[in-house]
Design an enzyme around this catalytic site. Structure first.
Site, PDB file in Angstrom:
ATOM      1  N   GLN A 146     103.264 -53.619 -19.312  1.00  0.00           N
ATOM      2  CA  GLN A 146     103.884 -53.532 -20.632  1.00  0.00           C
ATOM      3  C   GLN A 146     103.187 -52.485 -21.500  1.00  0.00           C
ATOM      4  O   GLN A 146     103.624 -52.226 -22.615  1.00  0.00           O
ATOM      5  CB  GLN A 146     103.818 -54.897 -21.319  1.00  0.00           C
ATOM      6  CG  GLN A 146     104.538 -56.007 -20.552  1.00  0.00           C
ATOM      7  CD  GLN A 146     104.272 -57.371 -21.147  1.00  0.00           C
ATOM      8  OE1 GLN A 146     104.955 -57.811 -22.067  1.00  0.00           O
ATOM      9  NE2 GLN A 146     103.246 -58.054 -20.630  1.00  0.00           N
ATOM     10  N   HIS A 164     107.624 -50.415 -20.762  1.00  0.00           N
ATOM     11  CA  HIS A 164     107.884 -49.954 -22.128  1.00  0.00           C
ATOM     12  C   HIS A 164     107.687 -48.453 -22.287  1.00  0.00           C
ATOM     13  O   HIS A 164     107.596 -47.958 -23.414  1.00  0.00           O
ATOM     14  CB  HIS A 164     106.997 -50.706 -23.112  1.00  0.00           C
ATOM     15  CG  HIS A 164     107.285 -52.166 -23.180  1.00  0.00           C
ATOM     16  ND1 HIS A 164     106.340 -53.115 -23.534  1.00  0.00           N
ATOM     17  CD2 HIS A 164     108.428 -52.857 -22.923  1.00  0.00           C
ATOM     18  CE1 HIS A 164     106.881 -54.317 -23.501  1.00  0.00           C
ATOM     19  NE2 HIS A 164     108.142 -54.187 -23.122  1.00  0.00           N
ATOM     20  N   CYS A 223     113.242 -30.671 -31.306  1.00  0.00           N
ATOM     21  CA  CYS A 223     113.334 -30.288 -29.898  1.00  0.00           C
ATOM     22  C   CYS A 223     113.538 -28.786 -29.783  1.00  0.00           C
ATOM     23  O   CYS A 223     114.405 -28.212 -30.442  1.00  0.00           O
ATOM     24  CB  CYS A 223     114.494 -31.038 -29.238  1.00  0.00           C
ATOM     25  SG  CYS A 223     114.844 -30.524 -27.538  1.00  0.00           S
ATOM     26  N   SER A 264      98.151 -60.561 -20.984  1.00  0.00           N
ATOM     27  CA  SER A 264      99.381 -60.600 -21.786  1.00  0.00           C
ATOM     28  C   SER A 264      99.624 -62.018 -22.289  1.00  0.00           C
ATOM     29  O   SER A 264      99.495 -62.988 -21.536  1.00  0.00           O
ATOM     30  CB  SER A 264     100.584 -60.138 -20.965  1.00  0.00           C
ATOM     31  OG  SER A 264     101.779 -60.266 -21.722  1.00  0.00           O
ATOM     32  N   GLY A 291      93.104 -66.604 -24.757  1.00  0.00           N
ATOM     33  CA  GLY A 291      94.018 -67.198 -25.718  1.00  0.00           C
ATOM     34  C   GLY A 291      95.283 -67.694 -25.051  1.00  0.00           C
ATOM     35  O   GLY A 291      95.576 -67.364 -23.891  1.00  0.00           O
ATOM     36  N   CYS A 307      89.773 -59.773 -18.179  1.00  0.00           N
ATOM     37  CA  CYS A 307      90.271 -59.254 -16.894  1.00  0.00           C
ATOM     38  C   CYS A 307      89.217 -58.402 -16.204  1.00  0.00           C
ATOM     39  O   CYS A 307      89.020 -58.499 -14.986  1.00  0.00           O
ATOM     40  CB  CYS A 307      91.540 -58.438 -17.116  1.00  0.00           C
ATOM     41  SG  CYS A 307      92.940 -59.363 -17.769  1.00  0.00           S
TER      42      CYS A 307
END
Length: 317
Positions: A146, A164, A223, A264, A291, A307
Site C-alpha cells: 500500500q 496505490h 505537461c 498495516s 497497534g 517488522c
C-alpha cells in the site's frame, strides 16, 4: 506500461533508475525509530509460531503498509503518538481537491518539491530486505504494498504490486504520459530559481509543512507534451484503486495458500478487502503491526512487533 512490478524490473522502475539503489544485505539497514511507536521485544513463543507459519506456507502473499517503512524514517498517518494524525491536525490532500483547484496543486507541489530530496533518499530497512530474500528463495508468491515510497523496489523485490502507485512517477491527467519524478524536480528548479522555503515539519508521502505565504509564488509546470495537469502517479485519498489492479491482486490471492500482513492497520478499504477475501477463502492470516488492526478478529495470529525486528528472526524453509 505495466501497472505492476512483476518478474522483471518494470519499465517505470527502470526509467527511474531505482535498480541503482538496491541493497544486498540485511545488515546494511539501520532502523530509524523516530516515527515508530513503542512496542515490546519479540516474544520467543510468538517467534516460534511465526516460524511455523512461514515454514508451512508454500505460496505466501504478503501485504505491506506504512508501518514497514517507518523504520526507514518515513512517518505514517495513524501510528499512536508519532503518526501524522497524532502529531498535527493536518490532513492529506483529497483527489477531488487536487484536480479542481490550481491553488491546491500549487500548495501540494511546493510542499513536495521541498520534501522530495529527503523523501527520495530513504533506503529499505531490514524488513524490506527480508521480503526480498523470501522472494528469491521462492517462499513469497507475491508482495502487495500500500506504500508509494518505492522501498520494496529499491530493496530488489520484483514480484510487487504497488496498490496505490508510486511517488517516483508523475502522471499527466490529460494525455497519460508518465515521467520520472526526478525530471519534474529539475523543471521545478528551473521555474523557481530564486524561490526558497524552510519546512515546518515532515509529513508522509514526501510532503513537508509550509505556510500559505511560502507557497504563494511557487510556479508549477504543465505537461510538456499536452499542457495538462501533472499529478504524482499515486491514489490520493478520495480516489479509487483501478479495477485492473484489484483483479490482479485477487488472482494472486487465489494462487496463494496463506497471507501475511506487515505494518498495516488495514483501516483503508483498498487493502482491507484482500484480508477479507483471504478470510473468506479460509487462508491462514498472520498480522504484524504495532497497534490494533481492522482484521484482528479473524487473524490466525496477531503480533504487536516491529517488522524490522521480527522478520529477520524467521528462517524460511
Amino acid at each position: 506500461m505495466s501497472i505492476y512490478c512483476a518478474l522483471k524490473v518494470p519499465e517505470g522502475c527502470r526509467a527511474l533508475g531505482l535498480h541503482h539503489y538496491r541493497s544486498h544485505s540485511v545488515a546494511k539497514a539501520s532502523p530509524n525509530l523516530a516515527f515508530v511507536p513503542a512496542s515490546p521485544p519479540p516474544d520467543a513463543v510468538e517467534v516460534e509460531a511465526l516460524q511455523r507459519f512461514v515454514s508451512h506456507s508454500q505460496r505466501l502473499l504478503v501485504m505491506t503498509g506504512a508501518g514497514i517503512s517507518t523504520e526507514s524514517g518515513i512517518p505514517d498517518y495513524r501510528s499512536e503518538g508519532v503518526g501524522l494524525y497524532a502529531r498535527t491536525d493536518r490532513r492529506p490532500i483529497q483527489h477531488a481537491e487536487f484536480v479542481r483547484s490550481a491553488s491546491a496543486r500549487q500548495r501540494y507541489w511546493a510542499r513536495n518539491f521541498v520534501g522530495w530530496p529527503q523523501f527520495s533518499s530513504h533506503q529499505p530497512n531490514a524488513a524490506h530486505l527480508v521480503l526480498r530474500n523470501w522472494e528469491k528463495l521462492g517462499k513469497l508468491h507475491w508482495l502487495v504494498t500500500q506504500n508509494v515510497d518505492a522501498l520494496h523496489t529499491k530493496a530488489g523485490s520484483q514480484r510487487v504490486m504497488e496498490l496505490h502507485g508510486c511517488t517516483h512517477r508523475v502522471l499527466c491527467l490529460g494525455c497519460g504520459e508518465q515521467t520520472p519524478r526526478s525530471e519534474l524536480q529539475k523543471r521545478f528548479e528551473a521555474l523557481n530559481p530564486t524561490w526558497t522555503a524552510e519546512a515546518h515539519g515532515v509529513a508522509p508521502d514526501g510532503d513537508v509543512f509550509l505556510t500559505e505565504e511560502q507557497v504563494h509564488n511557487f510556479r508549477v509546470p504543465a505537461c510538456s507534451r499536452c499542457g495538462g495537469i501533472l499529478k504524482p502517479d499515486v491514489t490520493f485519498f478520495g480516489d479509487t484503486v483501478s479495477r485492473e489492479k484489484v483483479d490482479f491482486v485477487h488472482k494472486r490471492l487465489a494462487e496463494s495458500d496463506s497471507m501475511l500482513v506487515a505494518g498495516s492497520s488495514l483501516q483503508v478499504y483498498s487493502g482491507y478487502r484482500f484480508a477479507v477475501a483471504a478470510h473468506e477463502k479460509k487462508l491462514p492470516i498472520v498480522i504484524i503491526n504495532i497497534g490494533p488492526t481492522r482484521s484482528d478478529h479473524f487473524a490466525s495470529m496477531k503480533l504487536n512487533s516491529r517488522c524490522g525486528e521480527l522478520l529477520p528472526l524467521i528462517v524460511p524453509q
